[in-house]
Design a protein around this motif. Sequence first.
Motif, PDB file in Angstrom:
ATOM      1  N   ALA A 137      80.084  81.852  39.031  1.00  0.00           N
ATOM      2  CA  ALA A 137      80.727  80.872  39.908  1.00  0.00           C
ATOM      3  C   ALA A 137      80.527  81.261  41.373  1.00  0.00           C
ATOM      4  CB  ALA A 137      82.217  80.760  39.588  1.00  0.00           C
ATOM      5  N   GLY A 138      80.628  82.551  41.672  1.00  0.00           N
ATOM      6  CA  GLY A 138      80.404  83.028  43.043  1.00  0.00           C
ATOM      7  C   GLY A 138      78.980  82.761  43.490  1.00  0.00           C
ATOM      8  N   ARG A 139      78.021  83.003  42.615  1.00  0.00           N
ATOM      9  CA  ARG A 139      76.615  82.724  42.950  1.00  0.00           C
ATOM     10  C   ARG A 139      76.406  81.241  43.207  1.00  0.00           C
ATOM     11  NH1 ARG A 139      73.701  86.548  38.464  1.00  0.00           N
ATOM     12  NH2 ARG A 139      73.949  88.507  39.571  1.00  0.00           N
ATOM     13  N   GLU A 140      77.033  80.406  42.375  1.00  0.00           N
ATOM     14  CA  GLU A 140      76.912  78.957  42.571  1.00  0.00           C
ATOM     15  C   GLU A 140      77.505  78.543  43.909  1.00  0.00           C
ATOM     16  OE1 GLU A 140      78.770  77.356  39.071  1.00  0.00           O
ATOM     17  OE2 GLU A 140      76.993  77.727  37.826  1.00  0.00           O
ATOM     18  N   ARG A 141      78.646  79.129  44.285  1.00  0.00           N
ATOM     19  CA  ARG A 141      79.251  78.823  45.597  1.00  0.00           C
ATOM     20  C   ARG A 141      78.325  79.280  46.721  1.00  0.00           C
ATOM     21  NH1 ARG A 141      84.111  80.369  43.020  1.00  0.00           N
ATOM     22  NH2 ARG A 141      83.961  82.459  43.877  1.00  0.00           N
ATOM     23  N   ILE A 142      77.747  80.479  46.548  1.00  0.00           N
ATOM     24  CA  ILE A 142      76.826  80.994  47.572  1.00  0.00           C
ATOM     25  C   ILE A 142      75.617  80.075  47.703  1.00  0.00           C
ATOM     26  CG2 ILE A 142      75.199  82.866  48.079  1.00  0.00           C
ATOM     27  CD1 ILE A 142      77.333  84.802  46.933  1.00  0.00           C
ATOM     28  N   ASP A 143      75.071  79.622  46.565  1.00  0.00           N
ATOM     29  CA  ASP A 143      73.928  78.703  46.598  1.00  0.00           C
ATOM     30  C   ASP A 143      74.294  77.402  47.301  1.00  0.00           C
ATOM     31  OD1 ASP A 143      72.388  80.579  45.285  1.00  0.00           O
ATOM     32  OD2 ASP A 143      72.552  79.616  43.307  1.00  0.00           O
ATOM     33  N   ALA A 144      75.483  76.874  47.010  1.00  0.00           N
ATOM     34  CA  ALA A 144      75.925  75.634  47.644  1.00  0.00           C
ATOM     35  C   ALA A 144      76.092  75.822  49.148  1.00  0.00           C
ATOM     36  CB  ALA A 144      77.235  75.158  47.018  1.00  0.00           C
ATOM     37  N   ILE A 145      76.697  76.951  49.531  1.00  0.00           N
ATOM     38  CA  ILE A 145      76.879  77.235  50.963  1.00  0.00           C
ATOM     39  C   ILE A 145      75.524  77.415  51.639  1.00  0.00           C
ATOM     40  CG2 ILE A 145      77.729  78.975  52.598  1.00  0.00           C
ATOM     41  CD1 ILE A 145      80.113  79.372  50.641  1.00  0.00           C
ATOM     42  N   SER A 146      74.607  78.092  50.953  1.00  0.00           N
ATOM     43  CA  SER A 146      73.263  78.306  51.502  1.00  0.00           C
ATOM     44  C   SER A 146      72.549  76.972  51.708  1.00  0.00           C
ATOM     45  CB  SER A 146      72.460  79.200  50.559  1.00  0.00           C
ATOM     46  OG  SER A 146      71.149  79.378  51.027  1.00  0.00           O
ATOM     47  N   LEU A 147      72.652  76.094  50.728  1.00  0.00           N
ATOM     48  CA  LEU A 147      72.037  74.774  50.844  1.00  0.00           C
ATOM     49  C   LEU A 147      72.650  73.996  51.999  1.00  0.00           C
ATOM     50  CD1 LEU A 147      70.110  72.653  49.649  1.00  0.00           C
ATOM     51  CD2 LEU A 147      71.992  71.929  48.170  1.00  0.00           C
ATOM     52  N   GLN A 148      73.977  74.053  52.084  1.00  0.00           N
ATOM     53  CA  GLN A 148      74.667  73.349  53.175  1.00  0.00           C
ATOM     54  C   GLN A 148      74.275  73.950  54.519  1.00  0.00           C
ATOM     55  OE1 GLN A 148      78.909  73.542  52.902  1.00  0.00           O
ATOM     56  NE2 GLN A 148      79.236  71.881  54.347  1.00  0.00           N
ATOM     57  N   THR A 149      74.176  75.269  54.578  1.00  0.00           N
ATOM     58  CA  THR A 149      73.785  75.936  55.828  1.00  0.00           C
ATOM     59  C   THR A 149      72.357  75.546  56.220  1.00  0.00           C
ATOM     60  OG1 THR A 149      75.225  77.796  55.327  1.00  0.00           O
ATOM     61  CG2 THR A 149      73.506  78.190  56.938  1.00  0.00           C
TER      62      THR A 149
END
Length: 124
Positions: A77-89
């Motif tokens: 779940a943390g990796r998925e959040r990081i991926d989402a934040i990375s995409l948004q960034t």
Amino acid sequence: TKRCSDFSGEKAQLLRQQVSDFRESVRTADSRRDAVARAVARQAAEQLAAEAEAHALAARGMLLTASLQTRKSSIVAGRERIDAISLQTNTTLRLLKNTTLQIQEEIAEHFAALEKEREALEDA
């Protein structure tokens, strides 16, 4: 009669000895039986303790497995959040870059217009 009484006394003594021997053999048998019973009880207690320990270890193993699964899920779940934040960034950075380029173009156009005005004023 003396002989009968001697015989009776010897017989009584022999019977008393036999009774005494029998009582001793009963005590010895009781003692052996008690020792065997204690050994059997001790063995049963040790087996129960071993089974209880095995169950406790199995339960601990299940708890550890559940804990690891929970941690694994949390990491995913943390990796998925990081991926989402990375995409948004990355999306935000592209927008900023495009906006910056657009502003730079507008500034360049504005300076070009000012330069033309200055040249026109100098020529006049």
